[in-house]
Design an enzyme around this catalytic site. Structure first.
Site, PDB file in Angstrom:
ATOM      1  N   GLU A 120       0.883  -1.188   0.005  1.00  0.00           N
ATOM      2  CA  GLU A 120       0.011   0.174  -0.106  1.00  0.00           C
ATOM      3  C   GLU A 120       0.910   1.143   0.041  1.00  0.00           C
ATOM      4  O   GLU A 120       1.772   1.430   0.906  1.00  0.00           O
ATOM      5  CB  GLU A 120      -0.986  -0.179   1.389  1.00  0.00           C
ATOM      6  CG  GLU A 120      -1.820   1.297   1.453  1.00  0.00           C
ATOM      7  CD  GLU A 120      -2.535   1.636   0.264  1.00  0.00           C
ATOM      8  OE1 GLU A 120      -3.422   0.954  -0.295  1.00  0.00           O
ATOM      9  OE2 GLU A 120      -2.504   2.823  -0.140  1.00  0.00           O
ATOM     10  N   GLY A 180       2.808  -1.569  -5.907  1.00  0.00           N
ATOM     11  CA  GLY A 180       2.250  -2.938  -6.254  1.00  0.00           C
ATOM     12  C   GLY A 180       2.710  -3.576  -7.669  1.00  0.00           C
ATOM     13  O   GLY A 180       2.924  -4.779  -7.527  1.00  0.00           O
ATOM     14  N   ASP A 202      -5.609  -4.744  -7.922  1.00  0.00           N
ATOM     15  CA  ASP A 202      -6.800  -4.074  -7.668  1.00  0.00           C
ATOM     16  C   ASP A 202      -6.463  -2.387  -7.438  1.00  0.00           C
ATOM     17  O   ASP A 202      -6.678  -1.939  -6.255  1.00  0.00           O
ATOM     18  CB  ASP A 202      -7.568  -4.741  -6.118  1.00  0.00           C
ATOM     19  CG  ASP A 202      -8.959  -3.838  -5.973  1.00  0.00           C
ATOM     20  OD1 ASP A 202      -9.453  -3.263  -7.005  1.00  0.00           O
ATOM     21  OD2 ASP A 202      -9.101  -4.083  -4.801  1.00  0.00           O
TER      22      ASP A 202
HETATM   23  C1  SAM Z   1      -9.136   0.014  -4.922  1.00  0.00           C
HETATM   24  S1  SAM Z   1      -7.898   0.211  -3.512  1.00  0.00           S
HETATM   25  C2  SAM Z   1      -7.672  -1.350  -2.645  1.00  0.00           C
HETATM   26  C3  SAM Z   1      -8.810  -2.122  -2.181  1.00  0.00           C
HETATM   27  C4  SAM Z   1      -8.584  -3.515  -1.647  1.00  0.00           C
HETATM   28  N1  SAM Z   1      -7.887  -4.244  -2.494  1.00  0.00           N
HETATM   29  C5  SAM Z   1      -9.819  -4.183  -1.062  1.00  0.00           C
HETATM   30  O1  SAM Z   1     -10.375  -4.904  -1.764  1.00  0.00           O
HETATM   31  O2  SAM Z   1     -10.108  -3.843  -0.077  1.00  0.00           O
HETATM   32  C6  SAM Z   1      -6.540   0.567  -4.084  1.00  0.00           C
HETATM   33  C7  SAM Z   1      -5.600   0.917  -3.256  1.00  0.00           C
HETATM   34  O3  SAM Z   1      -4.033   0.898  -3.783  1.00  0.00           O
HETATM   35  C8  SAM Z   1      -3.474   2.076  -3.422  1.00  0.00           C
HETATM   36  N2  SAM Z   1      -2.339   2.135  -4.333  1.00  0.00           N
HETATM   37  C9  SAM Z   1      -2.471   3.287  -5.553  1.00  0.00           C
HETATM   38  N3  SAM Z   1      -1.308   3.119  -6.275  1.00  0.00           N
HETATM   39  C10 SAM Z   1      -0.661   2.073  -5.627  1.00  0.00           C
HETATM   40  C11 SAM Z   1       0.659   1.605  -6.058  1.00  0.00           C
HETATM   41  N4  SAM Z   1       1.168   1.876  -7.209  1.00  0.00           N
HETATM   42  N5  SAM Z   1       1.004   0.484  -5.250  1.00  0.00           N
HETATM   43  C12 SAM Z   1       0.378   0.235  -4.250  1.00  0.00           C
HETATM   44  N6  SAM Z   1      -0.660   0.728  -3.742  1.00  0.00           N
HETATM   45  C13 SAM Z   1      -1.265   1.624  -4.578  1.00  0.00           C
HETATM   46  C14 SAM Z   1      -4.312   3.050  -2.985  1.00  0.00           C
HETATM   47  O4  SAM Z   1      -3.884   4.215  -2.029  1.00  0.00           O
HETATM   48  C15 SAM Z   1      -5.479   2.369  -2.561  1.00  0.00           C
HETATM   49  O5  SAM Z   1      -5.615   2.397  -1.006  1.00  0.00           O
END
Ligand code: SAM
Length: 282
Positions: free
Chosen positions: A119, A145, A165
């Site tokens: 995250e 990610g 995601d």
């Molecule tokens: C859609 S939410 C995730 C929801 C989670 N997978 C769930 O089902 O409960 C996406 C998350 O990715 C984070 N994020 C954005 N870009 C990212 C990256 N490049 N690597 C890791 N996390 C990232 C955001 O801060 C956000 O909290």
């Protein structure tokens, strides 16, 4: 990075994704061999549907709230059991808490399994650490990610699920997912890969499906649920999952689940479900 999943937790798109995640983990736990979960975009891990963010959008009403109150046919209730039991157990502890993918994956994993959560957002990561960081099976990383796909695959266990995601707030996310999948599959060809995507811009979704199919990975399943008939360009009208190497039971399970729940969650009371293979099964 402005996206906050707390506004969307428990909505129909989340329900569909989490139902599929739970089915994959339920399948994994049929065998004692340990598995690894890599959740590349983990979010805050656990949400309060009674909190200000969730109440502001009310998105969970048509999602998990409707589902919890629905009378489900026995086969559907059984397939959704692992997922809904986690939700109900959380509620039994008080409040309207809802598991994000990390809390759900932890609840469905065993002592021998390991989980990595990436995250990037510092506040979301701090919440994740506070809420789930005490669990010794989980590693919470401030890592991109997509980079994690290279850094942590293949897992030592040689068995596992990779959930991708992302928030889709920056252009190019579809393309990054395809490139990430290609690189990840090269490292871990036996892994289960689950990619979530919004159905908003139909042309972009078509292009994405074609690009995934062109990777030529042997077993690629497409699962989609439309909640709204009218597709306005900037409105979420549905959501989809690309699942590579799904357990052999998953396509039928998702068809059964989504066919039953789509009329409940669709805004026009109908809902459309598509479960099909993008590349032929071998
Ligand atoms: C859609 S939410 C995730 C929801 C989670 N997978 C769930 O089902 O409960 C996406 C998350 O990715 C984070 N994020 C954005 N870009 C990212 C990256 N490049 N690597 C890791 N996390 C990232 C955001 O801060 C956000 O909290």
């Amino acid at each position: 990075m402005n996206y906050r999943h707390a506004f969307h937790a428990g909505n129909p798109a989340d329900v569909m994704k989490h139902a599929a995640l739970a089915r994959v983990l339920a399948y994994f736990t049929r065998k004692d061999a340990p598995f690894r979960v890599l959740d590349t975009h983990a979010g805050a891990g656990l949400y309060d549907l009674g909190g200000a963010s969730a109440l502001r959008t009310g998105e969970a009403e048509k999602g998990i709230e409707t589902l919890l109150n629905a009378e489900l046919a026995p086969d559907v209730a059984q397939l959704l059991g692992p997922y809904l039991d986690v939700v109900r157990n959380l509620r039994a502890q008080g409040g309207r808490r809802y598991p994000g993918s990390p809390a759900l994956a932890l609840a469905l994993s065993r002592a021998q399994d390991r989980l990595i959560f990436c995250e990037l957002h510092p506040e979301e990561r701090a919440k994740l650490e506070k809420r789930l960081g005490d669990d010794g099976r989980a590693k919470i990383l401030a890592q991109d990610g997509y980079q994690a796909l290279g850094a942590h695959l293949p897992p030592r266990e040689r068995r596992g699920l990779v959930l991708v995601d992302p928030p889709f707030e920056e252009p190019g996310e579809f393309h990054r997912m395809v490139a990430g999948l290609e690189a990840a599959y090269r490292r871990f060809a036996t892994g289960v890969f689950m990619l979530w995507y919004p159905i908003k811009d139909l042309q972009a979704v078509d292009r994405f499906r074609r690009e995934v199919a062109n990777l030529g990975l042997p077993k690629t399943l497409r699962v989609e649920l439309d909640f709204a008939e009218v597709r306005k360009r900037d409105t979420l009208s549905g959501s989809g999952l690309i699942i590579v190497n799904p357990p052999f039971t998953l396509a039928e399970e998702m068809r059964t689940i989504l066919t039953a729940i789509s009329p409940l969650m669709a805004f026009d009371g109908k809902g459309r479900v598509r479960v099909s293979w993008l590349t032929a099964e071998r």
